[in-house]
Design a protein around this motif. Structure first.
Motif, PDB file in Angstrom:
ATOM      1  N   ALA A  83       0.362  -1.054  -0.171  1.00 53.36           N
ATOM      2  CA  ALA A  83       0.330  -0.154  -0.007  1.00 53.36           C
ATOM      3  C   ALA A  83       1.132   1.240  -0.074  1.00 53.36           C
ATOM      4  O   ALA A  83       1.799   1.159   0.991  1.00 53.36           O
ATOM      5  CB  ALA A  83      -0.813  -0.057   1.055  1.00 53.36           C
ATOM      6  N   TYR A 126      -3.477   0.243  -3.693  1.00 54.89           N
ATOM      7  CA  TYR A 126      -3.432  -0.700  -2.893  1.00 54.89           C
ATOM      8  C   TYR A 126      -3.036  -2.085  -3.681  1.00 54.89           C
ATOM      9  O   TYR A 126      -3.300  -1.895  -4.630  1.00 54.89           O
ATOM     10  CB  TYR A 126      -4.944  -1.004  -2.177  1.00 54.89           C
ATOM     11  N   THR A 149      -3.939   6.867  -2.368  1.00 50.15           N
ATOM     12  CA  THR A 149      -3.768   5.462  -1.420  1.00 50.15           C
ATOM     13  C   THR A 149      -3.765   4.303  -2.729  1.00 50.15           C
ATOM     14  O   THR A 149      -4.749   4.751  -3.594  1.00 50.15           O
ATOM     15  CB  THR A 149      -4.364   5.142  -0.408  1.00 50.15           C
ATOM     16  N   SER A 188      -2.821   5.070   6.431  1.00 52.87           N
ATOM     17  CA  SER A 188      -3.251   5.862   6.630  1.00 52.87           C
ATOM     18  C   SER A 188      -1.956   6.857   7.248  1.00 52.87           C
ATOM     19  O   SER A 188      -1.019   5.970   7.665  1.00 52.87           O
ATOM     20  CB  SER A 188      -4.382   6.555   7.786  1.00 52.87           C
ATOM     21  N   ILE A 225       0.462   5.704   0.463  1.00 50.35           N
ATOM     22  CA  ILE A 225       0.182   7.354   0.008  1.00 50.35           C
ATOM     23  C   ILE A 225       0.405   8.492  -0.069  1.00 50.35           C
ATOM     24  O   ILE A 225       2.131   8.348   0.276  1.00 50.35           O
ATOM     25  CB  ILE A 225      -0.933   7.497   1.319  1.00 50.35           C
TER      26      ILE A 225
END
Length: 115
Positions: free
Chosen positions: A49, A59, A57, A70, A51
C-alpha cells in the motif's frame, strides 16, 4: 537523518486483524510518499500500500478491501490496518519513505497468520 521504526507485528489467526505503525523521524510523513511493503518466505519484496503527499492511496490487488493505509501528521506516523488476514499475508512488513534522491526503509516487523 530519516529513521523509520515499525511496530505492531505478531501472530494472528486467519480472519483476524493487526495494525502496523511506522514512526518517522527526520522528515514529515505528510511531505513524502509513504509505503508499506512485504517480503514473504522465498518471495521478493513487494508493494502492499502507498499513500501519496496529497493523500491518494494505492493498494496491491491482493489486499484491496482488507488493508487500509493512513497517516497521522501530529504523530508523524503511518499506519497499516490489516483486516481479514489470510495465511498468504504472512511476511516481514517494511515501511518506506519514498523520496526522489533515495528511499528510506525501516527494519521490518514480522506478521504471521496461522491457526
Amino acid at each position: 537523518q530519516v529513521q523509520l521504526v515499525e511496530s505492531g507485528g505478531g501472530l494472528v489467526q486467519p480472519g483476524g486483524s493487526l495494525r502496523l505503525s511506522c514512526a518517522a523521524s527526520g522528515s514529515s510523513v505528510s511531505s513524502n510518499a509513504m509505503g508499506w511493503y512485504r517480503q514473504g518466505p522465498g518471495k521478493q519484496r513487494a508493494l502492499v500500500a502507498m499513500i501519496l503527499i496529497g493523500g491518494i492511496t494505492n493498494y496491491a490487488d491482493s489486499v484491496k478491501g482488507r488493508f487500509t493505509i493512513s497517516r497521522d501528521s501530529d504523530k508523524n506516523t503511518v499506519y497499516l490496518q490489516m483486516d481479514s488476514l489470510e495465511p498468504e499475508d504472512t511476511a516481514v512488513y517494511y515501511c518506506a519513505m519514498l523520496r526522489a534522491e533515495r528511499n528510506y526503509w525501516g527494519q521490518g516487523t514480522q506478521v504471521t497468520v496461522s491457526s
